[in-house]
Enzyme design. Sequence first.
Site, PDB file in Angstrom:
ATOM      1  N   ASN A   1      -7.872  -2.579  14.052  1.00  0.00           N
ATOM      2  CA  ASN A   1      -9.244  -2.924  13.656  1.00  0.00           C
ATOM      3  C   ASN A   1      -9.267  -4.129  12.703  1.00  0.00           C
ATOM      4  OD1 ASN A   1      -8.235  -1.851  11.315  1.00  0.00           O
ATOM      5  ND2 ASN A   1      -9.635  -0.110  11.217  1.00  0.00           N
TER       6      ASN A   1
ATOM      7  N   GLU B   1      -9.784  -1.810   5.066  1.00  0.00           N
ATOM      8  CA  GLU B   1     -10.474  -1.459   6.300  1.00  0.00           C
ATOM      9  C   GLU B   1     -11.719  -2.328   6.497  1.00  0.00           C
ATOM     10  OE1 GLU B   1      -9.047   0.335   8.366  1.00  0.00           O
ATOM     11  OE2 GLU B   1      -8.526   2.340   7.667  1.00  0.00           O
TER      12      GLU B   1
ATOM     13  N   ASP C   1       0.821  -1.215   0.000  1.00  0.00           N
ATOM     14  CA  ASP C   1       0.000   0.000   0.000  1.00  0.00           C
ATOM     15  C   ASP C   1       0.853   1.262   0.000  1.00  0.00           C
ATOM     16  OD1 ASP C   1       0.947  -0.405   2.560  1.00  0.00           O
ATOM     17  OD2 ASP C   1      -0.997  -0.616   3.493  1.00  0.00           O
TER      18      ASP C   1
ATOM     19  N   HIS D   1      -7.332  -4.471   9.976  1.00  0.00           N
ATOM     20  CA  HIS D   1      -7.001  -4.216   8.571  1.00  0.00           C
ATOM     21  C   HIS D   1      -5.675  -4.876   8.190  1.00  0.00           C
ATOM     22  CE1 HIS D   1      -5.009  -0.120   9.686  1.00  0.00           C
ATOM     23  NE2 HIS D   1      -4.043  -0.883   9.234  1.00  0.00           N
TER      24      HIS D   1
HETATM   25  C1  GLP Z   1      -0.612   0.490   8.627  1.00  0.00           C
HETATM   26  C2  GLP Z   1      -0.245  -0.327   7.391  1.00  0.00           C
HETATM   27  C3  GLP Z   1      -0.450  -1.812   7.594  1.00  0.00           C
HETATM   28  C4  GLP Z   1       0.128  -2.218   8.932  1.00  0.00           C
HETATM   29  C5  GLP Z   1      -0.624  -1.533  10.053  1.00  0.00           C
HETATM   30  C6  GLP Z   1      -0.145  -1.909  11.436  1.00  0.00           C
HETATM   31  O1  GLP Z   1      -1.880   1.044   8.599  1.00  0.00           O
HETATM   32  N1  GLP Z   1      -0.944   0.065   6.211  1.00  0.00           N
HETATM   33  O2  GLP Z   1       0.145  -2.517   6.524  1.00  0.00           O
HETATM   34  O3  GLP Z   1       0.044  -3.614   9.094  1.00  0.00           O
HETATM   35  O4  GLP Z   1      -0.494  -0.129   9.879  1.00  0.00           O
HETATM   36  O5  GLP Z   1       0.944  -1.122  11.806  1.00  0.00           O
HETATM   37  P1  GLP Z   1       1.919  -1.438  12.988  1.00  0.00           P
HETATM   38  O6  GLP Z   1       2.772  -2.570  12.554  1.00  0.00           O
HETATM   39  O7  GLP Z   1       2.717  -0.166  13.152  1.00  0.00           O
HETATM   40  O8  GLP Z   1       1.092  -1.756  14.178  1.00  0.00           O
END
Ligand code: GLP
Length: 244
Positions: free
Chosen positions: A136, A143, A67, A138
């Site tokens: 959440n 989402e 992404d 995702h």
């Molecule tokens: C972001 C990314 C995801 C990631 C998520 C969790 O929103 N788009 O790919 O898995 O955050 O992030 P973290 O690893 O910092 O908890």
Amino acid sequence: MDIIRTSDYEEMSRKAADLMEAQLREKPDCVLGLATGSTPVGTYRELVRRAREGLLHFSKAKTVNLDEYVGLPPENEQSYRYFMQKNLFDWVDIKRENTFVPDGMAKDLPKACGEYEALIRSLKGIDLQLLGIGHNGHIGFNEPGEVFEKETHLVNLSERTIKANARFFSSPDEVPRQAVTMGILSIMRARKILLLASGAQKAKIVKEAFFGPITPKVPASVLQLHPAVTLIADAEALKECDLV
Ligand code: GLP
């Protein structure tokens, strides 16, 4: 599904690097699906260490990222292209032209989404997809919703995600409201999936995603249907799951 429980974040990162290294050894010209966020940082650090010691080579590998924020150019420090350069690409022998991140600056974003999906197809799909998980549920930026979003698409970020990701920006107002993300089908087509989770703040969602009902309200729950998923999580992230 394989579940690997580790004592802490560092061990989770080493085990994840082990699986990625195994993939690179088995197929040096493999396609790796990569993720951002704080969770995979330790895995990238470990891969960089191994590569710099000459134990691991990326020279034939290709990467596709999950992404990218809309409106952030590659040189913006909060863009996911910048993150990948600083955390991995700049330190290993991967060719820049073999690394792909969705273009959040494209004039015609829906068209760019279609092209990204075509690119993944032209690479003959993803061999190993690395994932983190949002609070959440995702994955990428898919989402919670009423349906499982299919292929690469433009998404409006949820308030919860904007809040969670605000920690990387100087204020929540600076967090982009939209992103381009691979869809659930793009992710599910990967031959192998590796999801990482660390810390008590992920415990509830890890339980819901892997042991709860399969529903678009918890996007990661779809992974229960994938034939080759490995969850590597530390004890804190697994504390709500009843594992023997
Ligand atoms: C972001 C990314 C995801 C990631 C998520 C969790 O929103 N788009 O790919 O898995 O955050 O992030 P973290 O690893 O910092 O908890």
